[in-house]
Motif scaffolding. Structure first.
Motif, PDB file in Angstrom:
ATOM      1  N   LEU A   1      49.912  69.501  63.087  1.00 28.56           N
ATOM      2  CA  LEU A   1      48.838  69.060  63.979  1.00 28.56           C
ATOM      3  C   LEU A   1      47.588  69.931  63.866  1.00 28.56           C
ATOM      4  CD1 LEU A   1      50.956  67.917  67.051  1.00 28.56           C
ATOM      5  CD2 LEU A   1      49.909  66.508  65.289  1.00 28.56           C
ATOM      6  N   GLN A   2      47.325  70.383  62.633  1.00 27.00           N
ATOM      7  CA  GLN A   2      46.083  71.104  62.365  1.00 27.00           C
ATOM      8  C   GLN A   2      45.134  70.136  61.676  1.00 27.00           C
ATOM      9  OE1 GLN A   2      46.976  74.708  60.250  1.00 27.00           O
ATOM     10  NE2 GLN A   2      47.993  75.609  62.024  1.00 27.00           N
ATOM     11  N   VAL A   3      43.997  69.925  62.294  1.00 28.73           N
ATOM     12  CA  VAL A   3      43.052  68.932  61.761  1.00 28.73           C
ATOM     13  C   VAL A   3      42.589  69.357  60.365  1.00 28.73           C
ATOM     14  CG1 VAL A   3      40.755  67.915  62.081  1.00 28.73           C
ATOM     15  CG2 VAL A   3      42.332  68.108  64.017  1.00 28.73           C
ATOM     16  N   PHE A   4      42.577  68.385  59.462  1.00 24.36           N
ATOM     17  CA  PHE A   4      42.200  68.639  58.075  1.00 24.36           C
ATOM     18  C   PHE A   4      40.699  68.934  57.980  1.00 24.36           C
ATOM     19  CE2 PHE A   4      40.883  67.151  53.850  1.00 24.36           C
ATOM     20  CZ  PHE A   4      41.749  67.882  53.054  1.00 24.36           C
ATOM     21  N   PRO A   5      40.306  69.884  57.135  1.00 22.54           N
ATOM     22  CA  PRO A   5      38.865  70.192  56.989  1.00 22.54           C
ATOM     23  C   PRO A   5      38.142  69.104  56.193  1.00 22.54           C
ATOM     24  CG  PRO A   5      40.178  71.582  55.517  1.00 22.54           C
ATOM     25  CD  PRO A   5      41.160  70.781  56.332  1.00 22.54           C
ATOM     26  N   ILE A   6      37.943  67.960  56.830  1.00 23.44           N
ATOM     27  CA  ILE A   6      37.421  66.778  56.131  1.00 23.44           C
ATOM     28  C   ILE A   6      36.049  67.067  55.519  1.00 23.44           C
ATOM     29  CG2 ILE A   6      36.783  64.331  56.358  1.00 23.44           C
ATOM     30  CD1 ILE A   6      38.591  64.181  58.824  1.00 23.44           C
TER      31      ILE A   6
END
Ligand code: PLP
Length: 439
Positions: free
Chosen positions: A163-168
């Motif tokens: 649940l770590q947001v991807f560095p989009i």
């Protein structure tokens, strides 16, 4: 109200792509449960097949009910066009195969749904496509793994279990510098995140989850951002920029120019969908349209409930660790805040003091919350990933994706918060007291 004027997701979810049926006035989108469509003349038929005119031919390739869903999700994501498919898995498969041939590679985040991991690590090998897995913690890992045969990057916006947001934004920028498009699986964060606005080129969804929202249907969607210059990096994308022998030598980037920047999604439809054949059924499209209408409202409640559950679990004496973006700090939290709007999502993980055994006892003690292999339902759901969704992965692979033996995954629903916390609380008590009784 034209689609161009609609910028708010609450309005797009109800109105984009449809007003009413021209022949009957029907406001609800009719279910066109038909395999094929009558041609006006032989000339009309020939024009449709030659793509001189866009229109309905056969439901494997397109269907008017499915078309409304495609337009609506494309509008929600800020893309130019979309292709609905039979499942999220089909969306992942086709979104990548649309760019790759044997001998090519893609670079993927390690933080993936277990089914995607299997597809990439094993089944794509059958097709001669190499998947290079990299840790998204450092976006530069994507650049380091890229070579002349790299056709795309792939990642999930809000991957469970970490649940770590991807560095989009960072990885999309690297890709744009090197000529590599980023495909984002946005299944866990519809409405909350619009990956195309952060530089991604393609978005896919398992519509099975939050978009459907009611656990009735399996489906998937591929959205073309229309924002990637395939011709500028033409040598990387021969499937789009060189003659296609299966379509009288059409060069997709040139053939579709009069229609807009839709080379990627047109090829996905008329080549991938034509040949691999995994269309969404019109009936399922209708159910997804129903789900979509209330998606923005449901996401608000999912997120509000999840915040309260995270806080409840974080303060529970038997819980050793809670995984939810609202509780993260440092880079992980900064990435969540940079990419998510309106909440931190409905997915959550936690570990019990008693490890794997306590986790299983907890799940067996739930009364209202369902024990199922799904996420994004209006109902709250729970599962033990190590023994289910991620069980086909080796222990090392499980660890790489963040699945520890005692991890319990929750997908928080839209029930009254007191009832969710009430069920969690009694199951935590039951898991602990049974452990004490056994000692
Ligand atoms: N992507 C994510 C993030 C998922 O959670 C899932 C299913 O759980 C899929 C893709 C695959 O979707 P489907 O089950 O609709 O094939």
């Amino acid at each position: 109200m034209s689609d161009q004027k609609m910028t708010n997701p609450e309005t797009i979810a109800l109105h984009a792509g449809w007003r009413s049926d021209p022949s009957t006035g029907s406001v609800a989108v009719p279910i066109h449960q038909t395999t094929s469509f009558q041609f006006d003349s032989t000339e009309h038929a020939a024009d449709l097949f030659a793509l001189k005119q866009l229109g309905n031919i056969y439901t494997r390739i397109m269907n008017p009910t499915v078309d409304v869903l495609e337009k609506r999700i494309a509008a929600l994501e800020g893309g130019v066009a979309a292709l609905a498919v039979a499942s999220g898995q089909a969306a992942t498969t086709m979104s990548v195969l649309n760019l790759c041939q044997a001998g090519d590679n893609i670079v993927s985040s390690t933080d993936l749904y277990g089914g995607t991991w299997n597809l990439f690590a094993n089944t794509f090998k059958q097709f001669g496509i190499e998947v290079r897995f990299v840790d998204p913690e450092n976006p530069d890992n994507f650049a380091a793994a890229t070579d002349a045969k790299t056709r795309c990057y792939y990642a999930e916006t809000l991957p469970n279990p970490k649940l770590q947001v991807f560095p989009i934004a960072e990885v999309a920028a690297i890709g744009r510098r090197l000529g590599v498009p980023l495909i984002m699986d946005n299944t866990a964060a519809p409405i909350l995140c619009r990956p195309l606005a952060h530089g991604a080129a393609v978005v896919m969804h398992s519509t099975t989850k939050f978009i459907g929202g009611h656990g009735t249907s399996i489906g998937g969607m591929i959205v073309d951002g229309g924002n990637f210059d395939w011709e500028k990096h033409g040598e990387r994308f021969p499937l789009l920029t060189t003659p296609d022998p299966s379509y009288h030598g059409a060069v997709w980037t040139e053939a579709v120019k009069p229609l807009g920047p839709i080379a990627y999604i047109i090829r996905a439809r008329v080549v991938m969908q034509r040949d691999l054949g995994a269309p969404m059924s019109p009936f399922n499209a209708f159910l997804f349209l129903q789900g979509l209408e209330t998606l923005p409202l449901r996401m608000e409640r999912h997120c509000a409930n999840a915040l309260k559950v995270a806080s409840f679990l974080a303060n529970h004496p038997q819980v050793t660790r809670v995984i939810h973006p609202s509780l993260q700090e440092g880079t992980a939290r900064a990435r969540a805040d940079a990419h998510l709007r309106g909440g931190y999502g409905a997915l959550m993980g936690f570990e019990l003091a008693g490890g794997a055994e306590a986790g299983k006892r907890f799940i067996d003690s739930l009364r209202m919350i369902y024990h199922v292999a799904n996420i994004g339902d209006a109902r709250t759901l729970a599962i033990h990933p190590a023994s289910t969704t991620h069980s086909q992965l080796s222990a090392k692979e499980q660890a790489a994706t963040g699945v520890t033996p005692g991890y319990v995954r929750l997908s928080i629903g839209i029930e009254h918060i007191d009832d969710i916390i009430g069920d969690l609380s009694q199951a935590l008590d039951a898991a602990t007291s049974r452990k004490k009784a056994a000692e």
